[in-house]
Motif scaffolding. Structure first.
Motif, PDB file in Angstrom:
ATOM      1  N   SER A 156     -25.338 -53.801  84.014  1.00  0.00           N
ATOM      2  CA  SER A 156     -24.967 -52.415  84.181  1.00  0.00           C
ATOM      3  C   SER A 156     -25.165 -51.702  85.478  1.00  0.00           C
ATOM      4  CB  SER A 156     -26.088 -51.728  83.219  1.00  0.00           C
ATOM      5  OG  SER A 156     -27.322 -51.934  83.812  1.00  0.00           O
ATOM      6  N   ASN A 157     -23.984 -51.181  85.867  1.00  0.00           N
ATOM      7  CA  ASN A 157     -24.157 -50.423  86.989  1.00  0.00           C
ATOM      8  C   ASN A 157     -24.394 -48.936  86.906  1.00  0.00           C
ATOM      9  OD1 ASN A 157     -22.933 -52.831  88.507  1.00  0.00           O
ATOM     10  ND2 ASN A 157     -20.973 -52.494  87.209  1.00  0.00           N
ATOM     11  N   VAL A 158     -25.403 -48.405  87.195  1.00  0.00           N
ATOM     12  CA  VAL A 158     -25.913 -47.423  86.640  1.00  0.00           C
ATOM     13  C   VAL A 158     -25.244 -46.411  87.517  1.00  0.00           C
ATOM     14  CG1 VAL A 158     -28.127 -47.164  88.060  1.00  0.00           C
ATOM     15  CG2 VAL A 158     -27.809 -45.817  85.970  1.00  0.00           C
ATOM     16  N   THR A 159     -25.252 -46.252  88.928  1.00  0.00           N
ATOM     17  CA  THR A 159     -24.692 -45.210  89.840  1.00  0.00           C
ATOM     18  C   THR A 159     -23.244 -45.038  89.573  1.00  0.00           C
ATOM     19  OG1 THR A 159     -26.725 -45.220  91.305  1.00  0.00           O
ATOM     20  CG2 THR A 159     -24.542 -44.512  92.050  1.00  0.00           C
ATOM     21  N   SER A 160     -22.443 -46.302  89.544  1.00  0.00           N
ATOM     22  CA  SER A 160     -20.910 -46.258  89.655  1.00  0.00           C
ATOM     23  C   SER A 160     -20.465 -46.071  88.006  1.00  0.00           C
ATOM     24  CB  SER A 160     -20.366 -47.428  89.924  1.00  0.00           C
ATOM     25  OG  SER A 160     -20.740 -48.716  89.482  1.00  0.00           O
ATOM     26  N   GLN A 161     -21.513 -45.996  86.969  1.00  0.00           N
ATOM     27  CA  GLN A 161     -21.201 -45.349  85.535  1.00  0.00           C
ATOM     28  C   GLN A 161     -20.440 -46.579  85.037  1.00  0.00           C
ATOM     29  OE1 GLN A 161     -21.975 -41.553  84.279  1.00  0.00           O
ATOM     30  NE2 GLN A 161     -21.539 -40.894  86.396  1.00  0.00           N
ATOM     31  N   ASN A 162     -20.423 -48.046  85.160  1.00  0.00           N
ATOM     32  CA  ASN A 162     -19.504 -48.648  84.321  1.00  0.00           C
ATOM     33  C   ASN A 162     -20.429 -50.206  84.008  1.00  0.00           C
ATOM     34  OD1 ASN A 162     -19.709 -50.010  86.999  1.00  0.00           O
ATOM     35  ND2 ASN A 162     -17.819 -49.035  87.464  1.00  0.00           N
ATOM     36  N   ILE A 163     -19.915 -51.047  83.310  1.00  0.00           N
ATOM     37  CA  ILE A 163     -20.185 -52.199  83.066  1.00  0.00           C
ATOM     38  C   ILE A 163     -19.293 -53.544  83.455  1.00  0.00           C
ATOM     39  CG2 ILE A 163     -21.091 -53.760  81.256  1.00  0.00           C
ATOM     40  CD1 ILE A 163     -21.576 -51.505  79.669  1.00  0.00           C
ATOM     41  N   SER A 164     -19.869 -54.390  84.377  1.00  0.00           N
ATOM     42  CA  SER A 164     -19.043 -55.440  84.859  1.00  0.00           C
ATOM     43  C   SER A 164     -19.224 -56.852  83.979  1.00  0.00           C
ATOM     44  CB  SER A 164     -19.647 -55.759  86.239  1.00  0.00           C
ATOM     45  OG  SER A 164     -19.405 -54.829  87.341  1.00  0.00           O
ATOM     46  N   VAL A 165     -18.146 -57.484  83.694  1.00  0.00           N
ATOM     47  CA  VAL A 165     -18.144 -58.452  82.886  1.00  0.00           C
ATOM     48  C   VAL A 165     -17.804 -59.782  83.729  1.00  0.00           C
ATOM     49  CG1 VAL A 165     -17.501 -59.762  80.623  1.00  0.00           C
ATOM     50  CG2 VAL A 165     -18.178 -57.014  80.794  1.00  0.00           C
ATOM     51  N   TYR A 166     -18.489 -60.979  83.572  1.00  0.00           N
ATOM     52  CA  TYR A 166     -18.226 -62.088  84.166  1.00  0.00           C
ATOM     53  C   TYR A 166     -18.212 -63.266  83.359  1.00  0.00           C
ATOM     54  CZ  TYR A 166     -19.916 -59.457  88.166  1.00  0.00           C
ATOM     55  OH  TYR A 166     -19.661 -58.179  89.106  1.00  0.00           O
ATOM     56  N   SER A 167     -17.246 -64.095  83.148  1.00  0.00           N
ATOM     57  CA  SER A 167     -17.200 -65.353  82.284  1.00  0.00           C
ATOM     58  C   SER A 167     -18.000 -66.277  83.032  1.00  0.00           C
ATOM     59  CB  SER A 167     -15.828 -66.046  82.103  1.00  0.00           C
ATOM     60  OG  SER A 167     -15.390 -66.374  83.439  1.00  0.00           O
ATOM     61  N   ILE A 168     -18.874 -67.162  82.403  1.00  0.00           N
ATOM     62  CA  ILE A 168     -19.536 -68.076  82.939  1.00  0.00           C
ATOM     63  C   ILE A 168     -19.320 -69.490  82.636  1.00  0.00           C
ATOM     64  CG2 ILE A 168     -22.220 -68.923  82.684  1.00  0.00           C
ATOM     65  CD1 ILE A 168     -23.172 -66.268  81.569  1.00  0.00           C
ATOM     66  N   ASN A 169     -19.007 -70.253  83.512  1.00  0.00           N
ATOM     67  CA  ASN A 169     -18.801 -71.630  83.382  1.00  0.00           C
ATOM     68  C   ASN A 169     -20.091 -72.560  82.985  1.00  0.00           C
ATOM     69  OD1 ASN A 169     -18.703 -74.604  83.997  1.00  0.00           O
ATOM     70  ND2 ASN A 169     -16.735 -74.037  85.035  1.00  0.00           N
ATOM     71  N   PRO A 170     -20.080 -72.786  81.736  1.00  0.00           N
ATOM     72  CA  PRO A 170     -21.328 -73.434  81.266  1.00  0.00           C
ATOM     73  C   PRO A 170     -21.608 -74.656  81.954  1.00  0.00           C
ATOM     74  CG  PRO A 170     -19.411 -73.989  79.657  1.00  0.00           C
ATOM     75  CD  PRO A 170     -18.747 -72.986  80.866  1.00  0.00           C
ATOM     76  N   SER A 171     -20.816 -75.364  82.633  1.00  0.00           N
ATOM     77  CA  SER A 171     -21.283 -76.644  83.477  1.00  0.00           C
ATOM     78  C   SER A 171     -21.688 -76.354  84.598  1.00  0.00           C
ATOM     79  CB  SER A 171     -20.074 -77.604  83.583  1.00  0.00           C
ATOM     80  OG  SER A 171     -19.401 -77.999  82.325  1.00  0.00           O
ATOM     81  N   THR A 172     -21.273 -75.479  85.407  1.00  0.00           N
ATOM     82  CA  THR A 172     -21.657 -74.874  86.766  1.00  0.00           C
ATOM     83  C   THR A 172     -22.673 -73.776  87.077  1.00  0.00           C
ATOM     84  OG1 THR A 172     -19.660 -74.051  87.361  1.00  0.00           O
ATOM     85  CG2 THR A 172     -19.570 -76.322  87.607  1.00  0.00           C
ATOM     86  N   GLY A 173     -22.348 -72.940  85.954  1.00  0.00           N
ATOM     87  CA  GLY A 173     -23.031 -71.512  85.888  1.00  0.00           C
ATOM     88  C   GLY A 173     -22.172 -70.651  86.814  1.00  0.00           C
ATOM     89  N   VAL A 174     -21.205 -71.045  87.333  1.00  0.00           N
ATOM     90  CA  VAL A 174     -20.281 -70.228  88.163  1.00  0.00           C
ATOM     91  C   VAL A 174     -19.688 -68.951  87.470  1.00  0.00           C
ATOM     92  CG1 VAL A 174     -18.080 -70.014  89.826  1.00  0.00           C
ATOM     93  CG2 VAL A 174     -19.761 -71.976  90.038  1.00  0.00           C
ATOM     94  N   LEU A 175     -19.609 -67.692  88.116  1.00  0.00           N
ATOM     95  CA  LEU A 175     -19.274 -66.763  87.428  1.00  0.00           C
ATOM     96  C   LEU A 175     -17.937 -66.394  87.947  1.00  0.00           C
ATOM     97  CD1 LEU A 175     -22.327 -64.051  88.228  1.00  0.00           C
ATOM     98  CD2 LEU A 175     -21.730 -65.613  85.886  1.00  0.00           C
ATOM     99  N   THR A 176     -16.816 -65.619  86.901  1.00  0.00           N
ATOM    100  CA  THR A 176     -15.820 -65.090  87.548  1.00  0.00           C
ATOM    101  C   THR A 176     -15.454 -63.932  86.637  1.00  0.00           C
ATOM    102  OG1 THR A 176     -14.630 -67.441  87.510  1.00  0.00           O
ATOM    103  CG2 THR A 176     -13.137 -65.790  87.255  1.00  0.00           C
ATOM    104  N   GLN A 177     -15.040 -62.733  87.536  1.00  0.00           N
ATOM    105  CA  GLN A 177     -15.099 -61.270  86.867  1.00  0.00           C
ATOM    106  C   GLN A 177     -13.512 -61.564  85.836  1.00  0.00           C
ATOM    107  OE1 GLN A 177     -15.935 -56.875  88.115  1.00  0.00           O
ATOM    108  NE2 GLN A 177     -15.419 -58.338  89.644  1.00  0.00           N
TER     109      GLN A 177
END
Length: 487
Positions: A156-177
C-alpha cells in the motif's frame, strides 16, 4: 434353478418356519412384536434366511446386529499453525493445535473418510490412507503439511493512493513488478491491507475517504480488480488497520482520531463482500492497530492516544454471529500501541509502542478467556534501541520478532518459546530497514517497504539476521502495509 432344487429350498424354509413356531410360547405368538419375545427375533431371522428385506414391527435383522466400531487416528507432520480443521465422514470436526504431531477422532466408526475441511492460512495439508472400512483401531492416517508458496507481494502506497504488486520468485525471493502495477485506489489512501486466507481478495483501509475497498487478486497474474459494491462504508472514524480471521468469516477494522471504536464485518467468502455488523468502544482513543489471534477466537486492539495510550483491549468472538464480548479490563503497556500481532501458536501477543522510548511489550494469552497478562520480568518492555517503531512482525515459524523503526532501522529479536521473552539479535538494530514489513510463509525471505522502495532480505534460519538481496525496487509514495498472497 432346477425345479427339484426350488422345491427343496421351499421345503427347507418351511421346515425352519415350523421349527420356529414350535419353539415359540403361545403368549409370544399372540404378541409377535414383543421386543423381549422369541417370536420377533426368530421371525426376523426367518426373513433374513428367506432373503426378505422387509421389516417386521419396524425392525429388520440389521437392527439386532451391533456393527463393531473403531477409533480413527493418525500422525501430522510439518504443521506450524493453529487453524487446520480435519473432518471425518463429512461431519465430525477436529481443530488441530499448533505444532501437533497426532490426532484422534473421539467418535468410533466402522467406515471412515478423513479430509481437510479447512486449510491453515499459510500451509497446505494433504491426507494419505484417509479412507476405508476398519476392522481394528486405525492409526495409519497421515496428514502432511508444508508452507504455501509465495505468489505476490502487495504494497500500500498511502500518499500516492495506489497499490503496487510484485511477483515473487519462490526459489530466490526476488521481486518483479507485474504489468499494470501500481493499481490506482482512487481517493482511498490505503493505510492498511489484509488478505483473505485463500488470497483471493485484498481489503484496503481507506483513511481519506473513510471506507473499505476490496479487490480480487488474480492468481494467474496478480492483477487487482475492484469487486462489485466497493468501496464499503465505515460507520465512524478514519480506518487505519484491518485484519481477517483465519477462516475468512470476519473482518475487524481499527480507526484513528477522533474515533474510539473498532468495527466488525461479516465476509462473504465467495464474493469477498463485507457486511457491517457492529461497532465496539475501546478503552481509549485511536484503536489504530487490530488483530485476531491465530485461532480466530479473540480480537485485540492497541490504544494510540488518551488516558490508556499503549494499552491493549481484548474481546472474544462469537463464532456464529461475529459479535464481540470484552474479555475485561485492558492491559497496560508503553505509549501509543501502534502495531500489535500474535504468534502463530496464539500463546503470546506483541505490541510495538511508537512514542519514545521505543519498546516492545509481550503478553500471554489465556487460551480460554483471551485475557492478556504481561510476561514475567517484562518491566519497561524490550528496547528497540531506535525510537518510533511503527511496524511489527512475528516470523511464520515462531522463531523471530522484527520491529521496523521510523528512524531507518530494524530491531530483531529471537523468541524464547517457553516464556515469549525476547533477546536482541547480534547486530540489532540493522540499518536500511524501516516502514512496513512482510515475510513469506517459509520464513526464508523478509520484505521491507519505505521511502518509495521495496527491499528483499534473506533470513538466517538459525540467527534470524537479515541480509539484503539485490537493490531496491521502485514502489509508490509512503509504504504503510505489505501483505503476501500465497497459494
Amino acid at each position: 434353478m432346477p425345479r427339484f432344487l426350488s422345491l427343496l429350498t421351499v421345503s427347507l424354509d418351511f421346515f425352519i418356519f415350523l421349527t420356529f413356531l414350535v419353539d415359540c410360547r403361545t403368549s409370544e405368538l399372540l404378541n409377535p412384536c414383543d421386543p423381549n419375545g422369541k417370536a420377533l427375533s426368530e421371525s426376523l431371522i426367518l426373513r433374513e434366511a428367506l432373503r426378505d428385506q422387509s421389516p417386521i414391527c419396524g425392525l429388520s435383522i440389521r437392527n439386532l446386529v451391533t456393527t463393531p466400531s473403531y477409533t480413527i487416528s493418525g500422525t501430522i507432520s510439518g504443521l506450524l499453525s493453529s487453524d487446520l480443521v480435519l473432518q471425518n465422514n463429512g461431519s465430525e470436526e477436529q481443530v488441530i493445535s499448533y505444532a501437533a504431531t497426532s490426532f484422534s477422532f473421539p467418535t468410533k466408526v466402522t467406515d471412515y473418510l478423513v479430509t481437510v475441511k479447512s486449510q491453515p492460512r499459510y500451509y497446505t495439508c494433504t491426507v494419505a490412507n484417509g479412507s476405508g472400512r476398519a476392522s481394528s483401531d486405525v492409526t495409519n492416517v497421515t496428514v502432511s503439511c508444508s508452507p504455501k508458496q509465495a505468489g505476490y507481494l502487495l504494497v500500500s502506497n498511502v500518499t500516492s493512493q495506489n497499490i503496487s504488486v510484485y511477483s515473487i520468485n519462490p526459489s530466490t525471493g526476488v521481486l518483479t513488478q507485474i504489468a499494470g502495477s501500481p493499481f490506482s485506489t482512487g481517493t482511498c489512501a490505503p493505510r492498511g491491507l489484509s488478505l483473505s486466507p485463500d488470497s483471493n481478495f485484498v481489503y484496503a483501509a481507506c483513511q481519506v475517504e473513510n471506507k473499505i475497498r476490496v479487490y480480487s487478486v488474480s492468481k494467474s497474474d496478480g492483477s487487482l480488480t475492484q469487486i462489485s459494491g466497493s468501496p464499503f462504508s465505515v460507520p465512524s472514524g478514519s480506518p487505519t488497520r484491518l485484519a481477517m480471521d483465519p477462516a475468512g468469516k470476519w473482518l475487524v477494522v481499527g480507526t484513528n482520531n477522533p474515533s474510539s471504536t473498532i468495527h466488525m464485518y461479516s465476509v462473504n467468502t465467495s464474493s469477498g463482500e463485507p457486511t457491517f455488523l457492529a461497532s465496539y468502544t475501546s478503552s481509549g482513543a485511536q484503536p489504530y492497530a487490530v488483530t485476531f489471534d491465530a485461532t480466530g477466537k479473540f480480537v485485540y486492539a492497541g490504544i494510540g492516544a488518551g488516558a490508556n495510550t499503549g494499552n491493549v483491549d481484548g474481546w472474544t468472538v462469537n463464532s456464529s454471529t461475529g459479535a464481540l464480548t470484552s474479555v475485561g479490563a485492558s492491559v497496560a503497556g508503553g505509549s501509543n500501541a501502534i502495531e500489535i500481532t500474535t504468534d502463530p501458536a496464539s500463546r503470546y501477543l506483541y505490541a510495538a509502542n511508537y512514542l519514545a522510548p521505543g519498546r516492545v511489550f509481550v503478553y500471554t494469552i489465556n487460551s480460554t478467556s483471551g485475557v492478556l497478562a504481561q510476561i514475567a520480568g517484562l518491566g519497561a518492555g524490550y528496547s528497540t534501541v531506535d525510537n518510533s517503531p511503527d511496524s511489527l512482525l512475528v516470523d511464520p515459524k515462531n522463531r523471530f520478532v522484527y520491529v521496523g523503526n521510523q528512524s531507518g532501522s530494524l530491531a530483531g529479536f529471537t523468541i524464547d518459546s517457553s516464556t515469549g521473552g525476547l533477546t536482541a539479535m547480534s547486530g540489532s538494530p540493522f540499518a536500511g530497514f524501516t516502514g512496513a514489513l512482510a515475510m513469506e510463509p517459509s520464513g526464508t525471505y523478509l520484505y521491507s517497504g519505505t521511502g518509495g522502495n521495496v527491499r528483499t532480505f534473506s533470513v538466517n534460519s538459525s540467527t534470524g539476521v537479515p541480509a539484503q538481496i539485490g537493490g531496491a525496487i521502485t514502489a509508490g509514495t509512503d509504504q504503510t502495509s505489505l501483505v503476501i498472497a500465497s497459494y
